[in-house]
Write a protein that holds these residues in place. Structure first.
Motif, PDB file in Angstrom:
ATOM      1  N   PRO A  94       0.870  -1.178   0.000  1.00 39.15           N
ATOM      2  CA  PRO A  94       0.000   0.000   0.000  1.00 39.15           C
ATOM      3  C   PRO A  94       0.910   1.232   0.000  1.00 39.15           C
ATOM      4  O   PRO A  94       1.820   1.326   0.820  1.00 39.15           O
ATOM      5  CB  PRO A  94      -0.765  -0.116   1.321  1.00 39.15           C
ATOM      6  CG  PRO A  94      -0.618  -1.545   1.752  1.00 39.15           C
ATOM      7  CD  PRO A  94       0.711  -1.991   1.219  1.00 39.15           C
ATOM      8  N   ILE A  95       0.714   2.161  -0.911  1.00 41.19           N
ATOM      9  CA  ILE A  95       1.620   3.301  -1.041  1.00 41.19           C
ATOM     10  C   ILE A  95       1.627   4.132   0.237  1.00 41.19           C
ATOM     11  O   ILE A  95       0.574   4.539   0.725  1.00 41.19           O
ATOM     12  CB  ILE A  95       1.228   4.164  -2.260  1.00 41.19           C
ATOM     13  CG1 ILE A  95       1.363   3.342  -3.541  1.00 41.19           C
ATOM     14  CG2 ILE A  95       2.141   5.403  -2.348  1.00 41.19           C
ATOM     15  CD1 ILE A  95       0.861   4.034  -4.780  1.00 41.19           C
ATOM     16  N   GLY A  96       2.828   4.334   0.785  1.00 44.20           N
ATOM     17  CA  GLY A  96       2.960   5.081   2.034  1.00 44.20           C
ATOM     18  C   GLY A  96       2.875   4.219   3.276  1.00 44.20           C
ATOM     19  O   GLY A  96       2.962   4.734   4.391  1.00 44.20           O
ATOM     20  N   CYS A  97       2.723   2.917   3.098  1.00 43.87           N
ATOM     21  CA  CYS A  97       2.614   1.991   4.233  1.00 43.87           C
ATOM     22  C   CYS A  97       3.830   2.132   5.156  1.00 43.87           C
ATOM     23  O   CYS A  97       4.977   2.097   4.713  1.00 43.87           O
ATOM     24  CB  CYS A  97       2.516   0.573   3.684  1.00 43.87           C
ATOM     25  SG  CYS A  97       2.579  -0.719   4.915  1.00 43.87           S
ATOM     26  N   PHE A  98       3.561   2.308   6.461  1.00 36.51           N
ATOM     27  CA  PHE A  98       4.636   2.544   7.437  1.00 36.51           C
ATOM     28  C   PHE A  98       5.205   1.214   7.919  1.00 36.51           C
ATOM     29  O   PHE A  98       4.561   0.481   8.674  1.00 36.51           O
ATOM     30  CB  PHE A  98       4.110   3.371   8.611  1.00 36.51           C
ATOM     31  CG  PHE A  98       5.161   3.700   9.645  1.00 36.51           C
ATOM     32  CD1 PHE A  98       6.309   4.381   9.290  1.00 36.51           C
ATOM     33  CD2 PHE A  98       4.998   3.327  10.970  1.00 36.51           C
ATOM     34  CE1 PHE A  98       7.291   4.690  10.236  1.00 36.51           C
ATOM     35  CE2 PHE A  98       5.961   3.642  11.924  1.00 36.51           C
ATOM     36  CZ  PHE A  98       7.108   4.322  11.558  1.00 36.51           C
ATOM     37  N   ILE A  99       6.405   0.892   7.475  1.00 36.03           N
ATOM     38  CA  ILE A  99       7.116  -0.299   7.930  1.00 36.03           C
ATOM     39  C   ILE A  99       8.451   0.181   8.498  1.00 36.03           C
ATOM     40  O   ILE A  99       9.392   0.453   7.744  1.00 36.03           O
ATOM     41  CB  ILE A  99       7.344  -1.298   6.780  1.00 36.03           C
ATOM     42  CG1 ILE A  99       5.998  -1.732   6.189  1.00 36.03           C
ATOM     43  CG2 ILE A  99       8.139  -2.511   7.266  1.00 36.03           C
ATOM     44  CD1 ILE A  99       6.112  -2.674   5.003  1.00 36.03           C
ATOM     45  N   PRO A 100       8.545   0.355   9.812  1.00 33.94           N
ATOM     46  CA  PRO A 100       9.761   0.910  10.419  1.00 33.94           C
ATOM     47  C   PRO A 100      11.020   0.150  10.011  1.00 33.94           C
ATOM     48  O   PRO A 100      11.024  -1.071   9.921  1.00 33.94           O
ATOM     49  CB  PRO A 100       9.494   0.763  11.926  1.00 33.94           C
ATOM     50  CG  PRO A 100       8.009   0.724  12.050  1.00 33.94           C
ATOM     51  CD  PRO A 100       7.526   0.019  10.825  1.00 33.94           C
ATOM     52  N   LYS A 101      12.073   0.896   9.716  1.00 32.81           N
ATOM     53  CA  LYS A 101      13.408   0.383   9.366  1.00 32.81           C
ATOM     54  C   LYS A 101      13.478  -0.226   7.972  1.00 32.81           C
ATOM     55  O   LYS A 101      14.530  -0.759   7.584  1.00 32.81           O
ATOM     56  CB  LYS A 101      13.899  -0.656  10.393  1.00 32.81           C
ATOM     57  CG  LYS A 101      13.879  -0.202  11.837  1.00 32.81           C
ATOM     58  CD  LYS A 101      14.823   0.948  12.081  1.00 32.81           C
ATOM     59  CE  LYS A 101      14.839   1.364  13.546  1.00 32.81           C
ATOM     60  NZ  LYS A 101      15.691   2.529  13.797  1.00 32.81           N
ATOM     61  N   LEU A 102      12.419  -0.166   7.194  1.00 30.38           N
ATOM     62  CA  LEU A 102      12.453  -0.690   5.836  1.00 30.38           C
ATOM     63  C   LEU A 102      13.608  -0.055   5.068  1.00 30.38           C
ATOM     64  O   LEU A 102      13.746   1.166   5.032  1.00 30.38           O
ATOM     65  CB  LEU A 102      11.130  -0.391   5.121  1.00 30.38           C
ATOM     66  CG  LEU A 102      11.019  -0.830   3.658  1.00 30.38           C
ATOM     67  CD1 LEU A 102      11.090  -2.352   3.548  1.00 30.38           C
ATOM     68  CD2 LEU A 102       9.720  -0.312   3.051  1.00 30.38           C
ATOM     69  N   ASN A 103      14.432  -0.914   4.450  1.00 25.71           N
ATOM     70  CA  ASN A 103      15.617  -0.407   3.743  1.00 25.71           C
ATOM     71  C   ASN A 103      16.182  -1.518   2.869  1.00 25.71           C
ATOM     72  O   ASN A 103      15.696  -2.660   2.899  1.00 25.71           O
ATOM     73  CB  ASN A 103      16.673   0.070   4.752  1.00 25.71           C
ATOM     74  CG  ASN A 103      17.556   1.170   4.206  1.00 25.71           C
ATOM     75  OD1 ASN A 103      17.736   1.308   2.997  1.00 25.71           O
ATOM     76  ND2 ASN A 103      18.137   1.982   5.087  1.00 25.71           N
ATOM     77  N   ASP A 104      17.209  -1.184   2.112  1.00 22.80           N
ATOM     78  CA  ASP A 104      17.958  -2.165   1.343  1.00 22.80           C
ATOM     79  C   ASP A 104      18.364  -3.306   2.272  1.00 22.80           C
ATOM     80  O   ASP A 104      18.943  -3.077   3.341  1.00 22.80           O
ATOM     81  CB  ASP A 104      19.185  -1.452   0.754  1.00 22.80           C
ATOM     82  CG  ASP A 104      20.184  -2.405   0.115  1.00 22.80           C
ATOM     83  OD1 ASP A 104      19.900  -3.604  -0.009  1.00 22.80           O
ATOM     84  OD2 ASP A 104      21.269  -1.922  -0.259  1.00 22.80           O
ATOM     85  N   SER A 105      18.076  -4.549   1.881  1.00 21.96           N
ATOM     86  CA  SER A 105      18.340  -5.696   2.752  1.00 21.96           C
ATOM     87  C   SER A 105      19.808  -5.791   3.164  1.00 21.96           C
ATOM     88  O   SER A 105      20.123  -6.257   4.256  1.00 21.96           O
ATOM     89  CB  SER A 105      17.918  -6.995   2.060  1.00 21.96           C
ATOM     90  OG  SER A 105      18.680  -7.212   0.883  1.00 21.96           O
ATOM     91  N   LYS A 106      20.716  -5.328   2.301  1.00 21.40           N
ATOM     92  CA  LYS A 106      22.152  -5.411   2.600  1.00 21.40           C
ATOM     93  C   LYS A 106      22.557  -4.477   3.731  1.00 21.40           C
ATOM     94  O   LYS A 106      23.625  -4.634   4.309  1.00 21.40           O
ATOM     95  CB  LYS A 106      22.973  -5.097   1.338  1.00 21.40           C
ATOM     96  CG  LYS A 106      22.763  -6.085   0.190  1.00 21.40           C
ATOM     97  CD  LYS A 106      23.676  -5.798  -0.993  1.00 21.40           C
ATOM     98  CE  LYS A 106      23.310  -4.525  -1.725  1.00 21.40           C
ATOM     99  NZ  LYS A 106      21.963  -4.557  -2.346  1.00 21.40           N
ATOM    100  N   LYS A 107      21.730  -3.497   4.041  1.00 16.42           N
ATOM    101  CA  LYS A 107      22.038  -2.534   5.093  1.00 16.42           C
ATOM    102  C   LYS A 107      21.458  -2.943   6.446  1.00 16.42           C
ATOM    103  O   LYS A 107      21.579  -2.200   7.421  1.00 16.42           O
ATOM    104  CB  LYS A 107      21.517  -1.151   4.706  1.00 16.42           C
ATOM    105  CG  LYS A 107      22.180  -0.568   3.468  1.00 16.42           C
ATOM    106  CD  LYS A 107      21.628   0.803   3.124  1.00 16.42           C
ATOM    107  CE  LYS A 107      22.307   1.390   1.891  1.00 16.42           C
ATOM    108  NZ  LYS A 107      21.764   2.717   1.538  1.00 16.42           N
TER     109      LYS A 107
END
Length: 252
Positions: A94-107
């Protein structure tokens, strides 16, 4: 509003609301209670994270302004290892969905990836995966295998995307509007989500292979060419999931 006469619970309730007045934040800064300052610190960190995530949805918001709502992010994991499959994932959030810490998996640390993986599976509108095994990789090459996995993942979605965002790899035969973004897993929330799904599920698979072939240490290096992995290859030779077209296995 006299915040100093309010309990910590009441203040916490206020901070859960949207569009908090700056005057309220200023008053809280003067509150000497340790519990209130902890609440304020948590609130400040959460606002910073929301701002970071808002920027991570930059591409998605641009397409939403054009009336596009179903945007798939696509990424793969396992292009570089000496053993095991390559896995691609496609995710529609869902556009704008808040998923804390979501980032490039390598990071992300493995434990954090697992937590975010669970949140993605709970909140995503649709998720699809494609696994291309090592024998196919040897037959058609890793680049073609990675692209095939991405195509399969996109077309396997339960919702047909109106737009696809791809991490770097151009998918010129894709019959859906698409955009390839260099380092897209750190620039697009949808691609970041796909990178986590692909990485975590491949890691789980390699952990299972570790039980079958414990002498290689797959649970530690996930098939990458670490010093310990190379030493195990030299001692035991390749096992059935090693990629015969990759060096140093090819020369062995």
């Amino acid at each position: 509003m006299n915040l100093k006469n309010m309990s910590t619970r009441e203040i916490a309730s206020i901070l859960e609301k949207d569009n908090i007045n700056d005057d309220i934040i200023s008053m809280l800064h003067t509150d000497k209670r340790k519990s209130v300052q902890q609440l304020l610190k948590h609130y400040t960190n959460e606002q910073k994270e929301k701002s970071r995530l808002h920027n991570l949805y930059k591409y998605e918001y641009q397409f939403k302004e054009q009336g596009i709502n179903y945007i798939a992010g696509v990424d793969e994991a396992g292009r570089g290892p000496l053993a095991g499959p390559v896995i691609a994932a496609a995710v529609i959030l869902p556009i704008g969905c808040f998923i804390p810490k979501l980032n490039d998996s390598k990071k992300l640390a493995p434990a954090m990836r697992e937590k975010i993986y669970t949140l993605i599976t709970e909140k995503a509108l649709s998720i699809s995966r494609s696994i291309i095994d090592e024998k196919t990789i040897d037959r058609i090459n890793i680049y073609q295998a990675s692209m095939n996995a991405m195509y399969n993942a996109i077309y396997g979605l339960g919702i047909t995307p109106e737009q696809v965002l791809i991490d770097a790899t151009p998918l010129n035969l894709l019959e859906i509007p698409h955009l390839s973004i260099i380092k897209g897993d750190s620039k697009s929330a949808s691609i970041a989500a796909a990178s986590i799904i692909a990485k975590v599920e491949r890691d789980h698979l390699m952990n299972e292979y570790d039980k079958k072939y414990p002498q290689y240490g797959f649970s530690r290096h996930k098939g990458y060419g670490t010093k310990n992995h190379i030493e195990a290859l030299q001692k035991y030779g390749p096992c059935p999931i090693h990629r015969r077209s990759f060096e140093p296995i090819k020369s062995m």
